[in-house]
Design an enzyme around this catalytic site. Sequence first.
Site, PDB file in Angstrom:
ATOM      1  N   ASP A 187     -12.015 -10.385  -0.833  1.00  0.00           N
ATOM      2  CA  ASP A 187     -13.246 -10.613  -0.078  1.00  0.00           C
ATOM      3  C   ASP A 187     -14.354  -9.776  -0.700  1.00  0.00           C
ATOM      4  OD1 ASP A 187     -12.362  -8.159   1.002  1.00  0.00           O
ATOM      5  OD2 ASP A 187     -11.940  -8.994   2.976  1.00  0.00           O
TER       6      ASP A 187
ATOM      7  N   ASN B  90       2.279  -4.792  -3.318  1.00  0.00           N
ATOM      8  CA  ASN B  90       0.882  -5.136  -3.067  1.00  0.00           C
ATOM      9  C   ASN B  90       0.095  -3.846  -2.846  1.00  0.00           C
ATOM     10  OD1 ASN B  90      -0.916  -7.424  -2.621  1.00  0.00           O
ATOM     11  ND2 ASN B  90      -1.052  -6.777  -0.476  1.00  0.00           N
TER      12      ASN B  90
ATOM     13  N   GLU C  11      -5.967 -10.494  -1.707  1.00  0.00           N
ATOM     14  CA  GLU C  11      -6.728 -10.326  -0.456  1.00  0.00           C
ATOM     15  C   GLU C  11      -8.228 -10.270  -0.746  1.00  0.00           C
ATOM     16  OE1 GLU C  11      -5.257  -7.213   2.097  1.00  0.00           O
ATOM     17  OE2 GLU C  11      -3.174  -7.601   1.533  1.00  0.00           O
TER      18      GLU C  11
ATOM     19  N   HIS D  95     -10.187  -6.091  -2.288  1.00  0.00           N
ATOM     20  CA  HIS D  95     -11.244  -6.020  -1.273  1.00  0.00           C
ATOM     21  C   HIS D  95     -12.420  -5.313  -1.945  1.00  0.00           C
ATOM     22  CE1 HIS D  95      -8.798  -7.392   2.081  1.00  0.00           C
ATOM     23  NE2 HIS D  95      -7.837  -6.571   1.707  1.00  0.00           N
TER      24      HIS D  95
ATOM     25  N   GLU E 122       0.790  -1.236   0.000  1.00  0.00           N
ATOM     26  CA  GLU E 122       0.000   0.000   0.000  1.00  0.00           C
ATOM     27  C   GLU E 122       0.827   1.294   0.000  1.00  0.00           C
ATOM     28  OE1 GLU E 122      -2.990  -0.154   3.050  1.00  0.00           O
ATOM     29  OE2 GLU E 122      -3.740  -2.096   2.405  1.00  0.00           O
TER      30      GLU E 122
HETATM   31  C1  XIL Z   1      -5.843  -6.578   8.092  1.00  0.00           C
HETATM   32  C2  XIL Z   1      -6.126  -7.766   8.983  1.00  0.00           C
HETATM   33  O1  XIL Z   1      -7.041  -8.602   8.339  1.00  0.00           O
HETATM   34  C3  XIL Z   1      -6.694  -7.299  10.298  1.00  0.00           C
HETATM   35  O2  XIL Z   1      -6.816  -8.381  11.207  1.00  0.00           O
HETATM   36  C4  XIL Z   1      -5.781  -6.225  10.908  1.00  0.00           C
HETATM   37  O3  XIL Z   1      -6.391  -5.697  12.058  1.00  0.00           O
HETATM   38  C5  XIL Z   1      -5.489  -5.119   9.937  1.00  0.00           C
HETATM   39  O4  XIL Z   1      -4.982  -5.674   8.726  1.00  0.00           O
HETATM   40  N1  XIL Z   1      -4.786  -4.665   3.534  1.00  0.00           N
HETATM   41  C6  XIL Z   1      -3.751  -5.502   3.894  1.00  0.00           C
HETATM   42  C7  XIL Z   1      -3.962  -6.492   4.967  1.00  0.00           C
HETATM   43  O5  XIL Z   1      -2.702  -5.500   3.245  1.00  0.00           O
HETATM   44  O6  XIL Z   1      -2.763  -6.777   5.664  1.00  0.00           O
HETATM   45  C8  XIL Z   1      -5.022  -6.028   5.922  1.00  0.00           C
HETATM   46  O7  XIL Z   1      -5.224  -7.026   6.913  1.00  0.00           O
HETATM   47  C9  XIL Z   1      -6.286  -5.681   5.183  1.00  0.00           C
HETATM   48  C10 XIL Z   1      -6.044  -4.570   4.212  1.00  0.00           C
END
Ligand code: XIL
Length: 422
Positions: free
Chosen positions: A285, A217, A283, A253, A176
């Site tokens: 969802d 990422n 990631e 996401h 990020e």
């Molecule tokens: C999130 C985890 O799922 C949570 O448990 C934690 O509190 C915060 O991080 N982007 C990412 C992940 O790269 O590492 C994040 O994971 C979600 C957003």
Amino acid sequence: MIRTTQRLAPVLGMVLCALLSMTAAMISPARSGAVTASSCVPARPTSCTLRELATLNGIRIGATAEASETTDADHAGTLVREFDSVTPENAMKWYATQADPGVWTFTDADTVVAHAAAHDMEVRGHTLVWAQDSYTPAWVRAISDPAVLRAAVETQITTTMNHFRGSVHRWDVVNEPLASLGTGRSTSVFWSLGDDWIAEAFALAHSIDPTAELWLNEYGSDWVPGKHEALVALVRELIDRGVPIDGVGLQTHRLPGDPLDAARFTAQLTDFTSLGLQVAITELDVPVSPTDPDAFARQAVEYGAITAACLSVRGCAEITIWGVSDGSTWLDALGVFPTPTRPLLFDTAFQPKPAYEAVRAALAAPLVAASPVVDTSPPTSSPEILPITGAETTAAATVAFLLIGLGLLLRRSAGHRMRPSD
Ligand code: XIL
């Protein structure tokens, strides 16, 4: 050369498959007490796990785990049955490994890595530097001298990569770097190191483990306006400067009620593979509205489309889901969406949802299209992995095994995956 290899691949594949199956029959009983063989027939997707189908497609399918989840029978059982890659959800992050300066904690990450190794799973190392202040330890954020901060970054990368050398072959080196909801740089303290800090992080990571895949990422590039273009520009600049980057992870996401533009998403994936990189969905969802009666059907469409998009792009190497069951999604604690968000493939009782079936069907589709198989095996209602010994091996299982091996060899020999377009 590639054409010759493609022509010879079937013959070579059959010979090597026969050798492999004999070798497996000879060595596996000694290791595990039983030869395990797959009963997966892609033409009958219910006979397959996601893991089996992903392997046949030449991609990884992953999910997250926390250390505590490796001893949760439901989570761990589902994880190792359905997935062949695991991303430690938090255990490798700076705030977990070095919450205080010089105090290192790798216990939880080691637990996840050991669990993965015990079940022949890959580990996605996530992440060496997360360029968002809200997820950076306070002591790091407070460093105002760039020389001290640079040294802290170097120590974090070096110590973490050395700790996992040999067991983690793929790192999200920087996570990020862009503003979460914008197109510019994030406000992270790491940008105070100057324009070159990402290039420096990758160069250092490469020097520590030249065999590791190094990934960038990013969040939200699939839906934040202009962010994909900003990410492509950043990545192109890294490549132009000779930075050792192997791939770009798109977190994906998704937002509730925001249907995927599949063509646009596919083009976004291709924008990175066109640069000579791998791309992955890292990631995934798909949260849904708690009040939508058709939520799961809509969600299934989204998951199926995203899976199909990855499979349609040569160089899309992985789909990782950000969690296993709806009971432990990070989104319910985020406070952004109405809860329960129910964004994952398994419900709170670890039962597969329509989204699971959509991913499974999407993974099976190109395999069936590429090599239709007459299915003569008896129907079963749920995915299963049959434990069989050499003596118990049936003719059908042998044929299935040979086809799987052949598929893998064809893909590897020809240097690409089986796809309808191939
Ligand atoms: C999130 C985890 O799922 C949570 O448990 C934690 O509190 C915060 O991080 N982007 C990412 C992940 O790269 O590492 C994040 O994971 C979600 C957003």
